[in-house]
Scaffold this active site. Structure first.
Site, PDB file in Angstrom:
ATOM      1  N   GLU A  15       3.340  -4.449  38.192  1.00  0.00           N
ATOM      2  CA  GLU A  15       2.557  -4.426  36.953  1.00  0.00           C
ATOM      3  C   GLU A  15       1.393  -3.435  37.134  1.00  0.00           C
ATOM      4  O   GLU A  15       0.785  -3.369  38.212  1.00  0.00           O
ATOM      5  CB  GLU A  15       2.016  -5.851  36.750  1.00  0.00           C
ATOM      6  N   CYS A  59       4.828 -10.494  35.444  1.00  0.00           N
ATOM      7  CA  CYS A  59       3.897 -11.394  36.129  1.00  0.00           C
ATOM      8  C   CYS A  59       3.888 -12.815  35.548  1.00  0.00           C
ATOM      9  O   CYS A  59       4.874 -13.518  35.691  1.00  0.00           O
ATOM     10  CB  CYS A  59       2.509 -10.756  36.127  1.00  0.00           C
ATOM     11  N   LYS A 115       4.121  -7.269  27.563  1.00  0.00           N
ATOM     12  CA  LYS A 115       3.925  -8.609  28.133  1.00  0.00           C
ATOM     13  C   LYS A 115       3.582  -9.631  27.056  1.00  0.00           C
ATOM     14  O   LYS A 115       2.613  -9.447  26.310  1.00  0.00           O
ATOM     15  CB  LYS A 115       2.826  -8.552  29.193  1.00  0.00           C
ATOM     16  N   VAL A 175      -1.790 -13.361  41.742  1.00  0.00           N
ATOM     17  CA  VAL A 175      -2.993 -13.766  42.480  1.00  0.00           C
ATOM     18  C   VAL A 175      -2.975 -15.246  42.887  1.00  0.00           C
ATOM     19  O   VAL A 175      -3.747 -15.648  43.747  1.00  0.00           O
ATOM     20  CB  VAL A 175      -4.283 -13.475  41.665  1.00  0.00           C
TER      21      VAL A 175
END
Lengths: 276, 276
Positions: free
Chosen positions: A46, A150, A117, A177
């Site tokens: 990404e 993601c 997205k 993350v």
């Protein structure tokens, strides 16, 4: 290269460590690294060309590009044509007044499409517009490709809709993350849909405007039988590929009695479309 | 015991090793083992009273019971009343000419409901009728419970529909035979719905009529943050429980910006109800 009679293709990921805002350098570094691996399909992370930890929407806008026409897409198209392969790569798309967290599908010189997205994560809701076009399947001659980005991983509906529409491989450009959540959940996405999944994550730390983000790496290719076919560590910059048998993704039988798609009891799922 | 103001409850599983066809002995052994653990909710495996590896439908019929009224349900209701707790337990239900792979919810002496397995695995398609009533949520005063059985795990729609209807805990009575698939995928079911999941699997080998099945054990309790709170080995007979914080399952925020249910973009999921 790709031929509709082929059952095997090579798919891969590139795990990168971009420098925030240095677009040209990031793109050239990614192209250089991508040449370390011979593959038919290569997934990049990404926002691979810009980095992720934007301060504000103005900064997003400054680093955005139109698709097609922008320099990153043009560069990927050129490279994909020269090497007769397909890239899926994340970048900021500008379209009229909107800014999307998008991924291009650049295949042998042709822009097959752009995925915007759908499910924005955390501050992305301030920085980007959400995609409104949904989940599309790209017919790449010898195989069918779907794209999620993601955080889309946490919504099983995203990969499901793609697989029901024929996707055999799901590309998953990421800047993850949360520790290990997505990598584990993608095992479920692969087996529940009997598709291959390719997660291309980035590594490194970005500290900007008091916000520190560490990206978790561990990019991976997962088989329809939940096997991790290739993976990276949490910190390395690396390209890997694997020769996959597409017949496994086309055959939805998990036992001689169970075709996973025919077995779906959709009349009993109707509540799934209720918007809370 | 249970009070609508309570945020914590104890949930548990019983991992068993039944002897095929010995119903009374299996039920009494399960009751005995269940007393080793103090818990508000205890999940027993699929078909815990009969075993799983039936030769044919006639044998299924012989070992079936009506619900309510059958001896297994009656015994569980009595025990649940005495201990002021809830059992979820799998058994063969006979209803008119149908035979279902069912699970009863027996709570403090009251039969809250019966779930009839929707997605039948392998030879179960010959042995049982598929459930037609879908996925129900049981309001147990202090918390809301959903039930899926074994192979239902591979269909994300099952747990999803339950969670959207308010389930905070998903009971998963099982007789799993595929190595580790379900146990891994249940991590995804927990995090994608922000619910607790309790998989109660059995152990041992059943060889009957030339068919040999090994059950994989590894029962587990998983948190909405994908943590395995308690688990069993592949071979032990054991009861375990864990004190869970229901507030975590009621709060669907995974970041301050992301409520997992409000974030669903259901207009983009419409293809999910297409029956192939």
């Amino acid at each position: 290269m790709l031929d509709s009679t082929l059952d095997f293709i090579k798919v891969g990921f590139l795990q990168t460590h971009p420098s925030f805002g240095k677009k040209t350098a990031n793109v050239e570094e990614a192209i250089r690294l991508s040449r370390q691996v011979e593959t038919d399909l290569l997934i990049l992370p990404e926002l691979f060309n810009t980095g992720y930890n934007f301060l504000d929407r103005k900064e997003v806008s400054m680093l955005s590009e139109e698709i097609p026409g922008g320099p990153t897409t043009t560069r990927l198209l050129d490279e994909s044509k020269r090497r007769r392969m397909t890239f899926v790569a994340g970048l900021v798309e500008r379209s009229e007044d909107c800014l999307y967290n998008s991924a291009v599908v650049a295949s042998r010189g042709e822009l097959m499409g752009v995925y915007r997205k759908v499910h924005l994560f955390s501050r992305e809701k301030i920085l980007f517009n959400p995609g409104r076009d949904g989940f599309k399947v790209y017919d790449l001659n010898s195989f069918k490709l779907g794209v999620i980005i993601c955080f889309d991983w946490i919504f099983p509906e995203a990969a499901r809709v793609l697989a029901l529409n024929g996707a055999e491989v799901i590309a998953h450009p990421s800047n993850l993350v949360l520790q290990g959540f997505a990598q584990k959940a993608m095992l479920a996405r692969a087996v529940e849909n009997r598709v291959y999944t390719v997660t291309a994550n980035r590594v490194g730390v970005e500290k900007r405007g008091g916000r520190r983000l560490r990206y978790t790496g561990k990019s991976q290719i997962v088989s329809p039988e939940m096997k991790i076919l290739a993976s990276a560590t949490a910190r390395e910059v690396v390209a890997k590929s694997y020769n996959i048998d597409l017949r496994m993704a086309r055959d939805k039988y998990i036992t001689p009695h169970n075709d996973l798609f025919q077995d779906r009891r959709t009349k009993l799922y109707s509540g799934i479309l209720s918007q809370l």
